[in-house]
Design a protein around this motif. Sequence first.
Motif, mmCIF file in Angstrom:
data_model
loop_
_atom_site.group_PDB
_atom_site.id
_atom_site.type_symbol
_atom_site.label_atom_id
_atom_site.label_comp_id
_atom_site.label_asym_id
_atom_site.label_seq_id
_atom_site.Cartn_x
_atom_site.Cartn_y
_atom_site.Cartn_z
ATOM 1 N N SER A 29 -11.879 -21.394 23.517
ATOM 2 C CA SER A 29 -11.116 -22.281 22.641
ATOM 3 C C SER A 29 -11.161 -21.711 21.230
ATOM 4 O O SER A 29 -11.939 -20.796 20.930
ATOM 5 N N ASP A 30 -10.337 -22.273 20.346
ATOM 6 C CA ASP A 30 -10.467 -21.885 18.941
ATOM 7 C C ASP A 30 -11.481 -22.814 18.275
ATOM 8 O O ASP A 30 -12.050 -23.711 18.912
ATOM 9 N N SER A 31 -11.717 -22.600 17.000
ATOM 10 C CA SER A 31 -12.759 -23.374 16.310
ATOM 11 C C SER A 31 -12.378 -24.840 16.135
ATOM 12 O O SER A 31 -13.222 -25.659 15.760
ATOM 13 N N ARG A 32 -11.119 -25.183 16.418
ATOM 14 C CA ARG A 32 -10.713 -26.594 16.389
ATOM 15 C C ARG A 32 -10.916 -27.264 17.745
ATOM 16 O O ARG A 32 -10.493 -28.394 17.958
ATOM 17 N N MET A 33 -11.521 -26.523 18.673
ATOM 18 C CA MET A 33 -11.807 -27.007 20.027
ATOM 19 C C MET A 33 -10.532 -27.244 20.823
ATOM 20 O O MET A 33 -10.466 -28.094 21.713
ATOM 21 N N GLU A 34 -9.482 -26.485 20.535
ATOM 22 C CA GLU A 34 -8.242 -26.546 21.284
ATOM 23 C C GLU A 34 -8.190 -25.370 22.255
ATOM 24 O O GLU A 34 -8.522 -24.242 21.893
ATOM 25 N N ASP A 45 -8.016 -32.412 28.881
ATOM 26 C CA ASP A 45 -8.784 -33.124 27.852
ATOM 27 C C ASP A 45 -10.152 -32.487 27.633
ATOM 28 O O ASP A 45 -11.194 -33.159 27.652
ATOM 29 N N ALA A 46 -10.146 -31.163 27.423
ATOM 30 C CA ALA A 46 -11.410 -30.445 27.279
ATOM 31 C C ALA A 46 -12.233 -30.977 26.107
ATOM 32 O O ALA A 46 -13.427 -31.257 26.251
ATOM 33 N N ALA A 47 -11.588 -31.117 24.942
ATOM 34 C CA ALA A 47 -12.337 -31.575 23.765
ATOM 35 C C ALA A 47 -12.884 -32.983 23.983
ATOM 36 O O ALA A 47 -13.987 -33.317 23.528
ATOM 37 N N GLY A 48 -12.135 -33.821 24.709
ATOM 38 C CA GLY A 48 -12.592 -35.177 24.964
ATOM 39 C C GLY A 48 -13.798 -35.237 25.882
ATOM 40 O O GLY A 48 -14.490 -36.263 25.931
ATOM 41 N N ARG A 49 -14.062 -34.178 26.607
ATOM 42 C CA ARG A 49 -15.205 -34.147 27.515
ATOM 43 C C ARG A 49 -16.447 -33.539 26.862
ATOM 44 O O ARG A 49 -17.474 -33.361 27.507
ATOM 45 N N LEU A 50 -16.335 -33.208 25.591
ATOM 46 C CA LEU A 50 -17.496 -32.730 24.838
ATOM 47 C C LEU A 50 -18.330 -33.920 24.376
ATOM 48 O O LEU A 50 -17.786 -34.900 23.855
ATOM 49 N N ALA A 54 -22.189 -32.546 20.265
ATOM 50 C CA ALA A 54 -21.701 -31.170 20.347
ATOM 51 C C ALA A 54 -20.444 -30.990 19.505
ATOM 52 O O ALA A 54 -20.268 -29.963 18.843
ATOM 53 N N ARG A 55 -19.551 -31.982 19.508
ATOM 54 C CA ARG A 55 -18.336 -31.897 18.688
ATOM 55 C C ARG A 55 -18.695 -31.759 17.217
ATOM 56 O O ARG A 55 -18.128 -30.933 16.492
ATOM 57 N N ARG A 56 -19.652 -32.571 16.772
ATOM 58 C CA ARG A 56 -20.051 -32.501 15.361
ATOM 59 C C ARG A 56 -20.683 -31.153 15.033
ATOM 60 O O ARG A 56 -20.427 -30.582 13.968
ATOM 61 N N ALA A 57 -21.476 -30.643 15.954
ATOM 62 C CA ALA A 57 -22.145 -29.355 15.706
ATOM 63 C C ALA A 57 -21.130 -28.215 15.625
ATOM 64 O O ALA A 57 -21.273 -27.304 14.801
ATOM 65 N N ILE A 58 -20.101 -28.255 16.468
ATOM 66 C CA ILE A 58 -19.065 -27.224 16.399
ATOM 67 C C ILE A 58 -18.262 -27.361 15.111
ATOM 68 O O ILE A 58 -17.933 -26.364 14.447
ATOM 69 N N ASP A 59 -17.937 -28.593 14.721
ATOM 70 C CA ASP A 59 -17.205 -28.828 13.467
ATOM 71 C C ASP A 59 -17.956 -28.256 12.269
ATOM 72 O O ASP A 59 -17.346 -27.745 11.317
ATOM 73 N N ARG A 60 -19.269 -28.311 12.306
ATOM 74 C CA ARG A 60 -20.094 -27.840 11.191
ATOM 75 C C ARG A 60 -20.470 -26.365 11.325
ATOM 76 O O ARG A 60 -21.286 -25.855 10.548
ATOM 77 N N ASP A 61 -19.897 -25.670 12.338
ATOM 78 C CA ASP A 61 -20.210 -24.258 12.592
ATOM 79 C C ASP A 61 -21.682 -24.030 12.911
ATOM 80 O O ASP A 61 -22.225 -22.953 12.661
ATOM 81 N N GLU A 62 -22.336 -25.042 13.469
ATOM 82 C CA GLU A 62 -23.743 -24.914 13.826
ATOM 83 C C GLU A 62 -23.921 -24.267 15.201
ATOM 84 O O GLU A 62 -24.937 -23.602 15.440
#
Length: 524
Positions: A29-34, A45-50, A54-62
């Motif tokens: 996926s890209d960094s927007r989880m798309e 609905d890949a992002a919805g299954r996170l 984990a969504r917050r950690a990816i948003d923060r580049d952690e």
Amino acid sequence: MPDSAPRSHVFIIRGDITNLACDAWLLPSDSRMEVADAWLSAVPDAAGRLPAAARRAIDRDEILAARLDTHEGDPVPILTTVPLYGVRQTDDLRPAVRAFIEAGAAAPHYTKRPTRLLAMPFFGAQGGGGSALRGDILRVLLDEAGSTAERLGVDVALVLRDEKAYALAQHVRRTEHGWEGLDHALVEKARTLGDHAKAGRLVPFMGSGVSVSAGAPVWSELLRRLAHDAGLDDVEREQLSNRDPLDQAALLRAAFEARDGTAKHAFSAAVAQHVERKRYGLAPALLASLDSEQAITLNYDTLFEQAARDAGRPRIVLPDESSVRDDWLLKLHGSVTNPETIVLTRDDYLGFNSGRAALSALVKATLMTRHLLFVGFGLRDDHFHEIAHDVQRAVDGKAHLGTVLTLASDPLDEKLWQGRLDFISMSPSEAASMDPSAQRADAARKLEIFLDIVLAYASDGHSYLLDPDFAHALTPAELHVRDLLMRLARDADESAHETAAWARVDVLLGELGAERITGSSPTR
């Protein structure tokens, strides 16, 4: 060198990653989880299954990778992010590969393999400058997957759909990576079998062990499950287990017919239900990737057919299909797609010749003209013994039938088939001190690795050579050859194209990827 299986291994197969029985697989996926549209049918609905954390950690580049929620018992998709605007330097992908393997190493153990199997597609080559760096990206994926897998003690399967990427990956691995951790003599045997395959002489002959990697039952387990379905009590099941397997199957069929008198094929349908799987394991995937026009199986399931389609080598299935072409799979003992054809009881075996004599003749011809590779096969099948006997009689006992891959050495089998079959055992020398189940699991994994090496030596394609997307991965000598061939294609005039000889040249250029030649000289 040690003769047990190495701590980790990177497999290369052609196939569909969503159809492979693995523990976890990389969903790019890209960094927007798309994710790209091509993945949505497999993981809607890949992002919805996170999980929210984990969504917050990816948003923060952690973090770069996180497991998706999935159905229990299914391989785990691991959403893995790559640079938003594409890859400009191939090393940009290394952190993503590491993050995926680290997340996969902690995923639930879906397969029965002793070592987790993580599957990875050819990703990072779309958008930005990635498409022009496909060869370099492939090298980075192989290198990083190998080093990280070794550190964590897992196996990785690089699953490729593109024939050019597959050809280059096999070339790179064969010439640059080697086979650490495996006995040199075993590697040389794999090379010999690979040479047979490259010459079009190797034909896989598959038994039930090939399907075990997908979770299918072995013969004894299948009979136990059928006994349970038939409603036999503990005493009856114990008495049944002391019978010959063919007689066990006959008694079970009778039990099914007594219970379901109106259901003519209830027994065969139950067999089909137990053996069919929706995902193939490594063994069918590796064997389906072999460049073999013929294949023979005693299995009822459709795992090999599915793997062959995903590998870009679809098979006609004999005797179910009447069309004639070179790539065929002969299912000697029937198929789940037609349960009434399943051969399982003694009566089925005794009646085989009256109904399927043409199939036996086809196997005999293959035995006489090809080198058979027996995989997952115990050599105790009565039908096989009958066919082998007829072949030996036809050639005055001088036929060498092929090679048998076994999990454990059996001196009696080797003596019985001496001069007619070669045996290659996967059992380590220290096996006597190992737990029997651990020994079998280790040998089964080692057999998969052996098949992977056979496949590497069998691959002889160079369709990447003239594709500009792979130019950055070529050696200076390969670049020189590429430049000469491109100049030939560019400078040939109309009169050259009209000659009979040019037709042969045109075929060669096409095999080397000439369809994308633009006329410009390659650069690095």
